[in-house]
Design a protein around this motif. Structure first.
Motif, mmCIF file in Angstrom:
data_model
loop_
_atom_site.group_PDB
_atom_site.id
_atom_site.type_symbol
_atom_site.label_atom_id
_atom_site.label_comp_id
_atom_site.label_asym_id
_atom_site.label_seq_id
_atom_site.Cartn_x
_atom_site.Cartn_y
_atom_site.Cartn_z
ATOM 1 N N ILE A 196 0.862 -1.186 0.000
ATOM 2 C CA ILE A 196 0.000 0.000 0.000
ATOM 3 C C ILE A 196 0.894 1.230 0.000
ATOM 4 O O ILE A 196 1.841 1.321 0.792
ATOM 5 N N THR A 197 0.608 2.165 -0.874
ATOM 6 C CA THR A 197 1.357 3.405 -0.955
ATOM 7 C C THR A 197 0.428 4.566 -0.655
ATOM 8 O O THR A 197 -0.668 4.659 -1.209
ATOM 9 N N VAL A 198 0.881 5.445 0.230
ATOM 10 C CA VAL A 198 0.100 6.631 0.582
ATOM 11 C C VAL A 198 0.950 7.845 0.266
ATOM 12 O O VAL A 198 2.077 7.980 0.756
#
Length: 84
Positions: free
Chosen positions: A3-5
């Motif tokens: 997951i990339t934020v």
């Protein structure tokens, strides 16, 4: 799973969000003091003052260094002349 934020904010906004203090006034004060010290020390950068600081005994140190240096070489006129 990966997951990339991505967060798009300024450093000031990030500090406020994380609860970190604003150190900009402190940094400005420290930088001003450093600048004042550097500017005041520029007066001591003239060649005469530097020479007096680096060589407090003047040419006496140079003569002592030369005597020591030449005494380390046999036949240089120092130690070998005394033996003859």
């Amino acid at each position: 799973m990966k997951i990339t934020v991505n967060v798009d904010c300024t450093p000031e906004e990030a500090r406020a969000f994380l609860g970190l203090p604003d150190v900009q006034p402190l940094q400005s004060a420290v930088m001003q003091q450093m600048q004042d010290r550097v500017m005041s020390s520029l007066n001591a950068m003239d060649p005469e003052t530097l020479l007096k600081t680096w060589a407090p005994l003047g040419l006496q140190n140079l003569e002592q260094i030369q005597k020591f240096f030449f005494s380390q070489f046999p036949g240089a006129g120092g130690a070998s002349d005394k033996k003859k």
